[in-house]
Design an enzyme around this catalytic site. Structure first.
Site, PDB file in Angstrom:
ATOM      1  N   SER A  16      50.187   2.184 -20.314  1.00 20.87           N
ATOM      2  CA  SER A  16      51.233   1.462 -20.624  1.00 20.87           C
ATOM      3  C   SER A  16      52.717   2.098 -20.472  1.00 20.87           C
ATOM      4  CB  SER A  16      51.072   0.629 -21.879  1.00 20.87           C
ATOM      5  OG  SER A  16      49.726  -0.157 -21.843  1.00 20.87           O
ATOM      6  N   ARG A  20      55.796   1.805 -17.720  1.00 19.50           N
ATOM      7  CA  ARG A  20      57.376   1.296 -17.959  1.00 19.50           C
ATOM      8  C   ARG A  20      58.294   2.536 -17.951  1.00 19.50           C
ATOM      9  NH1 ARG A  20      53.356  -1.566 -20.315  1.00 19.50           N
ATOM     10  NH2 ARG A  20      53.763  -3.841 -21.275  1.00 19.50           N
ATOM     11  N   GLY A  96      47.141  -4.605 -12.322  1.00 20.46           N
ATOM     12  CA  GLY A  96      47.762  -5.937 -12.829  1.00 20.46           C
ATOM     13  C   GLY A  96      49.139  -5.781 -13.214  1.00 20.46           C
ATOM     14  N   ARG A 124      43.233 -12.898  -9.723  1.00 19.72           N
ATOM     15  CA  ARG A 124      43.843 -12.863 -11.131  1.00 19.72           C
ATOM     16  C   ARG A 124      44.924 -13.907 -11.076  1.00 19.72           C
ATOM     17  NH1 ARG A 124      44.162  -7.088 -13.552  1.00 19.72           N
ATOM     18  NH2 ARG A 124      44.435  -8.119 -15.466  1.00 19.72           N
ATOM     19  N   SER A 169      50.993 -11.785 -24.089  1.00 20.83           N
ATOM     20  CA  SER A 169      51.136 -10.993 -23.052  1.00 20.83           C
ATOM     21  C   SER A 169      52.171 -10.066 -22.836  1.00 20.83           C
ATOM     22  CB  SER A 169      50.841 -11.837 -21.774  1.00 20.83           C
ATOM     23  OG  SER A 169      51.206 -10.990 -20.441  1.00 20.83           O
ATOM     24  N   GLN A 171      52.738  -7.606 -20.627  1.00 25.01           N
ATOM     25  CA  GLN A 171      52.712  -7.703 -19.113  1.00 25.01           C
ATOM     26  C   GLN A 171      54.081  -9.049 -18.911  1.00 25.01           C
ATOM     27  OE1 GLN A 171      49.629  -8.012 -16.664  1.00 25.01           O
ATOM     28  NE2 GLN A 171      49.061  -5.809 -17.525  1.00 25.01           N
ATOM     29  N   ASP A 319      42.444  -4.936 -24.962  1.00 23.85           N
ATOM     30  CA  ASP A 319      41.839  -3.680 -24.093  1.00 23.85           C
ATOM     31  C   ASP A 319      40.560  -3.204 -24.820  1.00 23.85           C
ATOM     32  OD1 ASP A 319      43.498  -4.354 -21.986  1.00 23.85           O
ATOM     33  OD2 ASP A 319      45.031  -2.794 -22.457  1.00 23.85           O
ATOM     34  N   ARG A 350      35.596 -10.392 -18.559  1.00 24.36           N
ATOM     35  CA  ARG A 350      35.074  -9.472 -19.571  1.00 24.36           C
ATOM     36  C   ARG A 350      34.070 -10.215 -20.551  1.00 24.36           C
ATOM     37  NH1 ARG A 350      40.181  -5.304 -20.177  1.00 24.36           N
ATOM     38  NH2 ARG A 350      39.639  -4.310 -18.135  1.00 24.36           N
TER      39      ARG A 350
END
Length: 434
Positions: A16, A20, A96, A124, A169, A171, A319, A350
């Site tokens: 992550s 970024r 993603g 997705r 989220s 993201q 996750d 999942r």
């Protein structure tokens, strides 16, 4: 059964933070050095789309701590509008994070671009990407089913807004923040359920915690971002698999060095400690705004079964849920999860993937729209058990850990998918086996 002992100094750099750091470096004015960048497939996809959009960068090996060879990335940029129109669709592969967060930047660029991915990513949902960007003034087109390819006609005239995140989220929060950096005023992002906060920390954004538990993130528009160096600590989501290995294999002791201990990323450690796991932290410090330390894991006996049902808790372990579910099932025979519908739109469904494979291993499961339950083990199958990874790195690694720690003979499909986030997964496990 095997026992695992030793220290882990070569975990993958945090996925992550790596994404970024590269994106913020491309938005900054000057030279950005990123030390210990991730070599995983997803993070390399982010570098590739930046290069295809005109950003100059180099990636090279250099010496790191503990005698390791690590990656160093240097990005040269001229600020918010340094990007050039790509000559072809931008391929995000399976990432993603790349697709969603880079969409926020492309929405502010005065050209048309298209984001594509592999067959899994193209399934997705992307409406959560398109909706806020359209509200800010960009033209965004998706497929008829609301998926990629994402076609964006960007504009330098994005306007600020107050945006309430419809789902937890990081993201989506990040893509809105990246777009808002280019907007004509101050943007307020309202986060009902807190998600990982790397973007806020790395950009130095103001945050306001409300009495009702919500968080407001303030993003100033059109403000110059000065370049600065980034150091990427070890990935706690990758560490989860090593923690589970130590807890499942009785008599194991493992130390994980230089782990990111951001509170929005280590919820699984608190959950496991609460279930009786022998976990402790030492050598804590802060580097670049992120908490870092060494985690010690000792197998101390059976764990209590895990029940994860609080929405805030789910958001902070989203996750790690595959590994937590498999760990709890093998350790106690039981597991229960609620408020995790987000798992159905990850690299695979999942929830379904976990249930299918746990049932193959003799566990009795019950699934529902936002979670599932493991109600004990009916029988242990004989011989080799076929496990379907569904081309999902976290599913593949979760069951690989269970097989390695318990001695169950598993044949896992498409096991090479672990390289998406953990290229040296098997190498580290083998180095720890006594």
């Amino acid at each position: 059964m095997s026992v695992f002992k030793g220290e882990v100094t070569a975990l993958p750099p945090d996925k992550s933070i790596s994404h970024r750091a590269a994106l913020i470096g491309a938005l900054s004015d000057g030279t950005t050095e990123i030390v210990n960048f991730s070599g995983g497939f997803d993070n390399q996809s982010t570098l590739a789309v930046l290069q295809a959009s005109g950003i100059a960068l180099i990636q090279e090996e250099c010496a790191g701590s503990y005698g390791r060879r690590i990656r160093r990335v240097v990005i040269e940029s001229r600020g918010l509008w340094s990007f050039l129109a790509p000559q072809a669709p931008l391929m995000c592969n399976n990432s993603g994070s790349t697709m969603r967060m880079f969409a926020g930047i492309l929405a502010a660029q005065p050209f048309e671009s298209v984001l594509e991915g592999d067959s899994s990513l193209m399934k997705r949902p992307m409406n959560r990407v398109a909706d806020p960007l359209r509200q800010m003034g960009a033209q965004v087109e998706l497929s008829f089913s609301g998926t990629a390819p994402i076609r964006i006609q960007g504009t330098k005239d994005l306007h600020s807004l107050e945006y309430r995140l419809p789902v937890s989220s990081a993201q989506v929060k990040s893509l809105v923040a990246f777009a808002a950096l280019h907007a004509d005023g101050q943007t307020r992002i309202i986060e009902p359920i807190r998600s990982r906060d790397h973007t806020e920390l790395m950009l130095g954004l103001e945050t306001i915690d409300q009495p009702n538990g919500e968080r407001v993130i303030i993003v100033p528009g059109r403000k110059r971002i000065e370049s600065k160096p980034f150091y990427i600590p070890a990935d706690p989501s990758a560490a989860c698999f090593i923690v589970a290995l130590a807890l499942l294999a009785k008599g194991s002791d493992i130390i994980i060095r230089d782990l990111c201990l951001n509170p929005t990323r280590t919820g699984y450690l608190a959950i496991l400690a609460g279930a009786g796991a022998g976990i402790s932290v030492e050598n804590s410090r802060v580097i670049g705004g992120e908490a870092i330390g060494d985690v010690l894991v000792h197998s101390e006996g059976e764990l209590n079964s895990l029940v994860i049902s609080d929405p805030h808790e789910v958001a902070n372990v989203i996750d790690e849920i595959p590994m937590l579910a498999v760990l709890s099932a093998f350790s106690s025979g039981r597991f229960e999860l609620h408020h995790a519908a987000e798992l159905r739109t990850k690299e695979s469904d999942r929830i379904d993937a976990l249930v299918v494979n746990l049932e193959r291993l003799g566990f009795q499961c019950e699934q529902y729209p936002d979670g599932f339950k493991v109600n004990g083990r009916i029988a242990m199958p004989k011989g080799v058990v076929s496990i379907e990874s569904f081309d999902d790195h976290r599913i593949a690694m979760s069951f690989a850990i269970a097989g390695k720690a318990t001695g169950v003979d598993l044949a896992i499909s498409d096991i090479g998918v672990v390289g998406v986030s953990f290229p040296n997964f098997f190498e580290i496990i083998e180095s720890l086996e006594v």
